[in-house]
Design a protein around this motif. Sequence first.
Motif, PDB file in Angstrom:
ATOM      1  N   MET A 119       7.083   3.977  -5.886  1.00  0.00           N
ATOM      2  CA  MET A 119       6.164   4.487  -6.903  1.00  0.00           C
ATOM      3  C   MET A 119       5.395   5.710  -6.412  1.00  0.00           C
ATOM      4  SD  MET A 119       4.690   0.773  -8.114  1.00  0.00           S
ATOM      5  CE  MET A 119       3.520   1.410  -9.301  1.00  0.00           C
ATOM      6  N   GLY A 120       5.665   6.128  -5.162  1.00  0.00           N
ATOM      7  CA  GLY A 120       4.943   7.255  -4.586  1.00  0.00           C
ATOM      8  C   GLY A 120       3.583   6.885  -4.050  1.00  0.00           C
ATOM      9  N   LEU A 121       3.371   5.586  -3.781  1.00  0.00           N
ATOM     10  CA  LEU A 121       2.089   5.085  -3.294  1.00  0.00           C
ATOM     11  C   LEU A 121       2.233   4.553  -1.875  1.00  0.00           C
ATOM     12  CD1 LEU A 121       1.085   3.123  -6.519  1.00  0.00           C
ATOM     13  CD2 LEU A 121       0.324   5.422  -5.863  1.00  0.00           C
ATOM     14  N   ASN A 122       1.117   4.349  -1.234  1.00  0.00           N
ATOM     15  CA  ASN A 122       1.111   3.748   0.097  1.00  0.00           C
ATOM     16  C   ASN A 122      -0.123   2.865   0.245  1.00  0.00           C
ATOM     17  OD1 ASN A 122      -0.354   6.513   0.377  1.00  0.00           O
ATOM     18  ND2 ASN A 122      -1.018   5.344   2.158  1.00  0.00           N
ATOM     19  N   HIS A 123      -0.083   2.000   1.234  1.00  0.00           N
ATOM     20  CA  HIS A 123      -1.200   1.079   1.453  1.00  0.00           C
ATOM     21  C   HIS A 123      -2.155   1.594   2.519  1.00  0.00           C
ATOM     22  CE1 HIS A 123      -3.358  -2.409   3.112  1.00  0.00           C
ATOM     23  NE2 HIS A 123      -3.227  -2.949   1.916  1.00  0.00           N
ATOM     24  N   GLY A 124      -1.637   2.050   3.640  1.00  0.00           N
ATOM     25  CA  GLY A 124      -2.465   2.545   4.733  1.00  0.00           C
ATOM     26  C   GLY A 124      -2.541   1.590   5.901  1.00  0.00           C
ATOM     27  N   ARG A 125      -2.450   0.282   5.598  1.00  0.00           N
ATOM     28  CA  ARG A 125      -2.522  -0.723   6.674  1.00  0.00           C
ATOM     29  C   ARG A 125      -1.935  -2.042   6.175  1.00  0.00           C
ATOM     30  NH1 ARG A 125      -8.291  -2.869   7.890  1.00  0.00           N
ATOM     31  NH2 ARG A 125      -7.702  -3.921   5.948  1.00  0.00           N
ATOM     32  N   PRO A 126      -0.635  -2.074   5.859  1.00  0.00           N
ATOM     33  CA  PRO A 126      -0.066  -3.293   5.273  1.00  0.00           C
ATOM     34  C   PRO A 126       0.264  -4.377   6.294  1.00  0.00           C
ATOM     35  CG  PRO A 126       1.631  -1.638   5.469  1.00  0.00           C
ATOM     36  CD  PRO A 126       0.356  -0.999   5.962  1.00  0.00           C
ATOM     37  N   ALA A 127      -0.768  -4.819   7.014  1.00  0.00           N
ATOM     38  CA  ALA A 127      -0.591  -5.965   7.899  1.00  0.00           C
ATOM     39  C   ALA A 127      -0.492  -7.228   7.044  1.00  0.00           C
ATOM     40  CB  ALA A 127      -1.762  -6.069   8.868  1.00  0.00           C
ATOM     41  N   LEU A 128       0.035  -8.295   7.609  1.00  0.00           N
ATOM     42  CA  LEU A 128       0.253  -9.515   6.832  1.00  0.00           C
ATOM     43  C   LEU A 128      -1.048 -10.135   6.340  1.00  0.00           C
ATOM     44  CD1 LEU A 128       3.187 -11.246   8.760  1.00  0.00           C
ATOM     45  CD2 LEU A 128       3.236  -9.465   6.991  1.00  0.00           C
ATOM     46  N   ARG A 129      -2.162  -9.800   6.983  1.00  0.00           N
ATOM     47  CA  ARG A 129      -3.451 -10.310   6.515  1.00  0.00           C
ATOM     48  C   ARG A 129      -3.939  -9.562   5.272  1.00  0.00           C
ATOM     49  NH1 ARG A 129      -4.632  -7.215  11.055  1.00  0.00           N
ATOM     50  NH2 ARG A 129      -6.066  -5.461  10.710  1.00  0.00           N
ATOM     51  N   ASP A 130      -3.273  -8.448   4.929  1.00  0.00           N
ATOM     52  CA  ASP A 130      -3.664  -7.640   3.771  1.00  0.00           C
ATOM     53  C   ASP A 130      -2.665  -7.750   2.628  1.00  0.00           C
ATOM     54  OD1 ASP A 130      -5.960  -6.574   5.072  1.00  0.00           O
ATOM     55  OD2 ASP A 130      -4.659  -5.241   6.210  1.00  0.00           O
ATOM     56  N   ILE A 131      -1.820  -8.779   2.688  1.00  0.00           N
ATOM     57  CA  ILE A 131      -0.839  -9.014   1.630  1.00  0.00           C
ATOM     58  C   ILE A 131      -0.945 -10.479   1.208  1.00  0.00           C
ATOM     59  CG2 ILE A 131       1.575  -8.841   0.940  1.00  0.00           C
ATOM     60  CD1 ILE A 131       2.035  -7.028   3.372  1.00  0.00           C
ATOM     61  N   CYS A 132      -1.110 -10.722  -0.083  1.00  0.00           N
ATOM     62  CA  CYS A 132      -1.206 -12.084  -0.603  1.00  0.00           C
ATOM     63  C   CYS A 132       0.083 -12.459  -1.321  1.00  0.00           C
ATOM     64  CB  CYS A 132      -2.382 -12.212  -1.572  1.00  0.00           C
ATOM     65  SG  CYS A 132      -4.002 -11.914  -0.828  1.00  0.00           S
ATOM     66  N   TRP A 133       0.398 -13.750  -1.306  1.00  0.00           N
ATOM     67  CA  TRP A 133       1.572 -14.278  -2.006  1.00  0.00           C
ATOM     68  C   TRP A 133       1.171 -15.526  -2.768  1.00  0.00           C
ATOM     69  CZ3 TRP A 133       4.475 -18.713  -2.306  1.00  0.00           C
ATOM     70  CH2 TRP A 133       5.784 -18.602  -2.806  1.00  0.00           C
ATOM     71  N   ASN A 134       1.574 -15.555  -4.032  1.00  0.00           N
ATOM     72  CA  ASN A 134       1.238 -16.708  -4.869  1.00  0.00           C
ATOM     73  C   ASN A 134       2.379 -16.947  -5.856  1.00  0.00           C
ATOM     74  OD1 ASN A 134      -0.120 -18.802  -6.142  1.00  0.00           O
ATOM     75  ND2 ASN A 134      -1.353 -17.444  -7.420  1.00  0.00           N
ATOM     76  N   ASN A 135       3.213 -17.957  -5.561  1.00  0.00           N
ATOM     77  CA  ASN A 135       4.337 -18.307  -6.433  1.00  0.00           C
ATOM     78  C   ASN A 135       5.242 -17.112  -6.728  1.00  0.00           C
ATOM     79  OD1 ASN A 135       3.567 -21.040  -6.692  1.00  0.00           O
ATOM     80  ND2 ASN A 135       2.095 -20.495  -8.293  1.00  0.00           N
ATOM     81  N   GLY A 136       5.570 -16.367  -5.690  1.00  0.00           N
ATOM     82  CA  GLY A 136       6.474 -15.227  -5.834  1.00  0.00           C
ATOM     83  C   GLY A 136       5.786 -13.921  -6.179  1.00  0.00           C
ATOM     84  N   GLN A 137       4.506 -13.974  -6.516  1.00  0.00           N
ATOM     85  CA  GLN A 137       3.756 -12.772  -6.863  1.00  0.00           C
ATOM     86  C   GLN A 137       3.061 -12.225  -5.619  1.00  0.00           C
ATOM     87  OE1 GLN A 137       3.520 -11.133  -9.895  1.00  0.00           O
ATOM     88  NE2 GLN A 137       2.409  -9.567  -8.730  1.00  0.00           N
ATOM     89  N   VAL A 138       3.350 -10.986  -5.287  1.00  0.00           N
ATOM     90  CA  VAL A 138       2.760 -10.339  -4.116  1.00  0.00           C
ATOM     91  C   VAL A 138       1.659  -9.397  -4.576  1.00  0.00           C
ATOM     92  CG1 VAL A 138       3.181  -8.766  -2.171  1.00  0.00           C
ATOM     93  CG2 VAL A 138       4.878 -10.504  -2.768  1.00  0.00           C
ATOM     94  N   THR A 139       0.537  -9.428  -3.861  1.00  0.00           N
ATOM     95  CA  THR A 139      -0.592  -8.541  -4.162  1.00  0.00           C
ATOM     96  C   THR A 139      -1.091  -7.934  -2.865  1.00  0.00           C
ATOM     97  OG1 THR A 139      -1.248 -10.010  -5.982  1.00  0.00           O
ATOM     98  CG2 THR A 139      -2.839  -8.360  -5.274  1.00  0.00           C
ATOM     99  N   PHE A 140      -1.324  -6.626  -2.884  1.00  0.00           N
ATOM    100  CA  PHE A 140      -1.870  -5.933  -1.719  1.00  0.00           C
ATOM    101  C   PHE A 140      -3.383  -5.829  -1.860  1.00  0.00           C
ATOM    102  CE2 PHE A 140       2.482  -4.389  -2.056  1.00  0.00           C
ATOM    103  CZ  PHE A 140       2.923  -4.523  -0.740  1.00  0.00           C
ATOM    104  N   ILE A 141      -4.089  -6.093  -0.764  1.00  0.00           N
ATOM    105  CA  ILE A 141      -5.548  -6.008  -0.768  1.00  0.00           C
ATOM    106  C   ILE A 141      -5.996  -5.062   0.345  1.00  0.00           C
ATOM    107  CG2 ILE A 141      -5.849  -8.314  -1.751  1.00  0.00           C
ATOM    108  CD1 ILE A 141      -6.451  -9.378   1.048  1.00  0.00           C
ATOM    109  N   ASP A 142      -7.247  -4.642   0.275  1.00  0.00           N
ATOM    110  CA  ASP A 142      -7.876  -3.813   1.314  1.00  0.00           C
ATOM    111  C   ASP A 142      -7.058  -2.566   1.631  1.00  0.00           C
ATOM    112  OD1 ASP A 142      -9.983  -5.539   1.494  1.00  0.00           O
ATOM    113  OD2 ASP A 142      -9.189  -6.657   3.182  1.00  0.00           O
ATOM    114  N   PHE A 143      -6.804  -1.759   0.613  1.00  0.00           N
ATOM    115  CA  PHE A 143      -6.105  -0.499   0.826  1.00  0.00           C
ATOM    116  C   PHE A 143      -6.935   0.394   1.745  1.00  0.00           C
ATOM    117  CE2 PHE A 143      -3.547  -2.016  -2.499  1.00  0.00           C
ATOM    118  CZ  PHE A 143      -2.418  -1.228  -2.605  1.00  0.00           C
ATOM    119  N   GLU A 144      -6.273   1.024   2.693  1.00  0.00           N
ATOM    120  CA  GLU A 144      -6.914   1.942   3.629  1.00  0.00           C
ATOM    121  C   GLU A 144      -6.816   3.350   3.061  1.00  0.00           C
ATOM    122  OE1 GLU A 144      -9.064   3.372   5.849  1.00  0.00           O
ATOM    123  OE2 GLU A 144      -8.567   1.573   7.014  1.00  0.00           O
ATOM    124  N   SER A 145      -7.907   4.121   3.129  1.00  0.00           N
ATOM    125  CA  SER A 145      -7.912   5.453   2.508  1.00  0.00           C
ATOM    126  C   SER A 145      -8.431   6.537   3.450  1.00  0.00           C
ATOM    127  CB  SER A 145      -8.773   5.434   1.246  1.00  0.00           C
ATOM    128  OG  SER A 145     -10.108   5.044   1.559  1.00  0.00           O
TER     129      SER A 145
END
Length: 236
Positions: A119-145
Amino acid sequence: MSFEQKLAQMLELNKGKRIFQFEHQGQRYWLKQAEKLKGFMRVLKGNAQKALRREMCALQRLSRKHAAVPKMVCHDADFFVLEDSGVTIKDWLSKDISQDNMQQILNDSSKALAELHSMGLNHGRPALRDICWNNGQVTFIDFESKFGKSSEEQKKVRDLVLYIHSLYRSLGPQNEIVEQAIQQYRDAGGEWVWLQTQDFLRSWQWLYYVSFPFRNNGGRDSKPVYWVLRHFRYTV
């Protein structure tokens, strides 16, 4: 009690607390407030309210682009509220789950990262502690800017290096689960970024030999360095 009443109650009970969670009608929420800084910390960290607004605007922008970010329920000048996105992958890996389930969770996270990059986007720090999983749904949190001056290509390469480092850090070296998760990233549209990362790390291969003695008995952050370099050195 309405959501607005619950929110007012939580704000009153948690004055000065930067991040906290609460529940309303069976749904969990996370509330983030501007950090209360005093003295020299105000100079060191800058304007906390501006930082909160930047984060809030970034989340809104990413949401408009349909990125995998938490849903913002409401916001004000001094706080915003997000719906809970489930357990982080780091915490999932500490649970008693089968290897197949673990592989599926990691595959889903790799696919989601590849889709974010597509999508032309990035996270900045996609460590496993910054990625959530819930019944197949993935969500990224704490984007680094903090890396705005880098090119989009550099940001994606940095994402992939940190993500793979986090995989090896959490699951250990020579791990088939890790290799499958990386392959999932490549198969889901991340091949170009993977090749760019391999090319970028060629100039860092001298570190492969330096890190070799620490590959099994170094610190938690230093050990994975060798395995990340080894992956890009020998994988085709």
